[in-house]
Design an enzyme around this catalytic site. Sequence first.
Site, short mmCIF file in Angstrom:
data_model
loop_
_atom_site.label_atom_id
_atom_site.label_comp_id
_atom_site.label_asym_id
_atom_site.label_seq_id
_atom_site.Cartn_x
_atom_site.Cartn_y
_atom_site.Cartn_z
N TYR A 3 0.28 -0.20 10.45
CA TYR A 3 -0.26 -0.45 9.19
C TYR A 3 1.40 0.02 8.22
O TYR A 3 1.57 -0.50 7.55
CB TYR A 3 -1.37 0.60 9.01
CG TYR A 3 -1.79 0.17 7.39
CD1 TYR A 3 -2.51 -1.24 7.10
CD2 TYR A 3 -1.65 1.15 6.45
CE1 TYR A 3 -3.37 -1.82 6.04
CE2 TYR A 3 -2.57 0.81 4.66
CZ TYR A 3 -2.61 -0.02 4.58
OH TYR A 3 -3.28 -0.96 3.71
N SER A 56 0.68 -1.17 0.30
CA SER A 56 -0.40 0.14 0.06
C SER A 56 1.01 1.65 -0.14
O SER A 56 1.90 1.30 0.29
CB SER A 56 -0.64 0.37 0.96
OG SER A 56 -1.08 1.25 1.72
#
Length: 310
Positions: free
Chosen positions: A184, A158
């Site tokens: 994350y 990502s």
Amino acid sequence: MTLITTRFTDRSTADDVVAGIDLTGRRAVVTGASSGIGVETARSLARAGAEVVVAVRNTAAGDRTAADITASTGSTAVRVAYLDLVDRASVAAFAAAWEGPLHLLVANAGIMATPLTRTPEGWESQFATNHLGHLGLAVGLHDALAAAGDARVVSLSSVGHHASPVVFDDLMFEHREYEPWAGYGQAKTANVLFAVEATRHWAADGIVANAVMPGGIMTGLQKHVGQDVLDSWQRAQDSGKVRFKSVQEGAATTLVAAVAPEFAGVGGRYLEDCQEAPVSTEGRTGVRPYALDPESAERLWDVSLALLQR
């Protein structure tokens, strides 16, 4: 090194990528394929003729997804298997039950910006789910991937990897304050480093791995994201500063890494918008240098395997 390009764009769909490609006889595993872009990844693979295993925790949702894929593509070669990425016994059981070659492993499942939770081992859940579980699965399936002769692994990363490198001195937030986006970011950086090191270890076995940035897509992945952040994203889209993709568009870059001829035998790359992305140290595009660093990749591989083998 020249970046690899394709004829596809940020508006291409997964079905566009597989159009004209015959995957008959090819076998694929897609983790987390009962929701979001995982569904469309599995659907397009099945539409092209692949045998697809939907590997999920919620097998009832997986069954509904498989039935929907069969109805929309006509493929009956879609089956569901239980897999819990944070349960080492579940990962081991999935790998042990696999028979025959495996041509494609799509490490698609993931969680985003969750509150601090830990596995029974004490591992931070985003790192455990997004990275360690998939590494354990790939290692367990190594022989099946090698038996294919030309296997590909796709690791879902990502733009979130821009938020953090892998912090080796405190992987599990035991000594620093936990911040969901830092967790994350670290996990998504780990997904890229995995692709780098898996390719280094396994290319001689006919296995390559690449990481992909699917783009901004609104799915269940955002369930832990605060409403204020979601509202800011919506304002950015309304103003034309960003464009959210559909789930079919979001799955397109995964399919490029999975089946496009340009990436046959090529690994250790980071793709976005259906192209290999350049290294960048600023802005919202490209891959950060630390995510491709070979020394960090080797260190993460060794540390991760040590954790999994405890």
